[in-house]
Design an enzyme around this catalytic site. Sequence first.
Site, PDB file in Angstrom:
ATOM      1  N   GLU A  12       0.823  -1.218   0.000  1.00 58.47           N
ATOM      2  CA  GLU A  12       0.000   0.000   0.000  1.00 58.47           C
ATOM      3  C   GLU A  12       0.855   1.266   0.000  1.00 58.47           C
ATOM      4  O   GLU A  12       0.325   2.358  -0.180  1.00 58.47           O
ATOM      5  CB  GLU A  12      -0.944   0.001   1.209  1.00 58.47           C
ATOM      6  N   GLY A  78     -12.595  -1.719   0.639  1.00 53.86           N
ATOM      7  CA  GLY A  78     -13.679  -2.377  -0.086  1.00 53.86           C
ATOM      8  C   GLY A  78     -14.770  -1.353  -0.370  1.00 53.86           C
ATOM      9  O   GLY A  78     -15.162  -0.589   0.517  1.00 53.86           O
ATOM     10  N   MET A 194      -9.915  -1.371   7.609  1.00 55.37           N
ATOM     11  CA  MET A 194      -9.697  -1.939   8.935  1.00 55.37           C
ATOM     12  C   MET A 194      -8.851  -1.078   9.879  1.00 55.37           C
ATOM     13  O   MET A 194      -8.487  -1.551  10.948  1.00 55.37           O
ATOM     14  CB  MET A 194      -9.083  -3.345   8.783  1.00 55.37           C
ATOM     15  N   GLU A 195      -8.507   0.140   9.481  1.00 56.23           N
ATOM     16  CA  GLU A 195      -7.597   0.922  10.338  1.00 56.23           C
ATOM     17  C   GLU A 195      -7.980   2.394  10.545  1.00 56.23           C
ATOM     18  O   GLU A 195      -7.697   2.969  11.609  1.00 56.23           O
ATOM     19  CB  GLU A 195      -6.166   0.908   9.749  1.00 56.23           C
ATOM     20  N   ASP A 218     -11.788  -3.967  -4.012  1.00 59.25           N
ATOM     21  CA  ASP A 218     -12.820  -5.010  -4.113  1.00 59.25           C
ATOM     22  C   ASP A 218     -14.152  -4.392  -3.720  1.00 59.25           C
ATOM     23  O   ASP A 218     -14.191  -3.263  -3.241  1.00 59.25           O
ATOM     24  CB  ASP A 218     -12.472  -6.185  -3.173  1.00 59.25           C
TER      25      ASP A 218
HETATM   26  N1  ADE Z   1      -9.726  -3.492   2.748  1.00 61.93           N
HETATM   27  C1  ADE Z   1      -9.840  -3.746   1.436  1.00 61.93           C
HETATM   28  N2  ADE Z   1     -10.944  -4.470   1.175  1.00 61.93           N
HETATM   29  C2  ADE Z   1     -11.553  -4.671   2.371  1.00 61.93           C
HETATM   30  C3  ADE Z   1     -12.721  -5.364   2.759  1.00 61.93           C
HETATM   31  N3  ADE Z   1     -13.479  -5.994   1.864  1.00 61.93           N
HETATM   32  N4  ADE Z   1     -13.043  -5.383   4.092  1.00 61.93           N
HETATM   33  C4  ADE Z   1     -12.263  -4.761   4.993  1.00 61.93           C
HETATM   34  N5  ADE Z   1     -11.136  -4.101   4.672  1.00 61.93           N
HETATM   35  C5  ADE Z   1     -10.787  -4.051   3.371  1.00 61.93           C
END
Ligand code: ADE
Length: 251
Positions: A12, A78, A194-195, A218
């Site tokens: 990243e 995501g 997630m952060e 995604d």
């Molecule tokens: N980072 C990238 N894609 C993610 C997802 N689907 N869920 C959580 N963190 C992500």
Amino acid sequence: MTTAILSALPEEQGGLMHALQQSGQLHHAGRSFWRGRLHGQPVVLALSGMGKVAAATTAAVLAERFGVARIVFTGVAGGLGQGVQVGDVVVARDYLQHDFDASPLAARWEVPGYGRARLECDARLSAMLLEAAGDYLKSAGAGFGSRLSLPAHPPQVHHGLMASGDRFVCTAHESRALRGALAAAGHDVLAVEMEGAAVAQVCHDYGLPFAAVRTISDRADDSAHVDFAHFVQNVASRYADHIVQRFVQML
Ligand code: ADE
């Protein structure tokens, strides 16, 4: 006035570490930190690992030990919002923790002691990230998506709410439920990761400006794990390289 550039995973941050001038590496709290200059600006690059606790520890170290003036997060996310597609870029306007629930002690998603669910990002830094991301996508031009094996739509830049939690969201059912529950409470979320919300909270506590740019890897659906792995390996680093280097030149 040192700027911290923080990511969860090495991919990243792309080639930023190699672009650093006069660089030196330090280890602290089980993490690596690279100090140096990018386009003449003093920076610290750091990797947090995944999740809110890892990110919060790293952000606290950046504040306490490195005395940074601001933190910028660069990474992937995501897509949850309508029209937020793989290859798009989201610059966070604000953050919430989608897995935080102290109810009935506080409203759902509200972090006690802060009086609200959403913590705002720094407007000036966010505007600079928006400009840097827009410039990059424009300069990459027609055919950019196909060169990077992205879906055939021109990548867009979005600005809005981002949600963080200690889960990789990887079913269409979960992403629909998450988006729906948040929307019902007036939180129209663009993307999930997630952060970021943890870093936003640490920066709030230390009075540090914070901003975040995330490329959509995604759609947080049933193919999220495959799309994420491909994107992180093949695409994410180019976005980080270009957007962060442009951003640093605006400081
Ligand atoms: N980072 C990238 N894609 C993610 C997802 N689907 N869920 C959580 N963190 C992500």
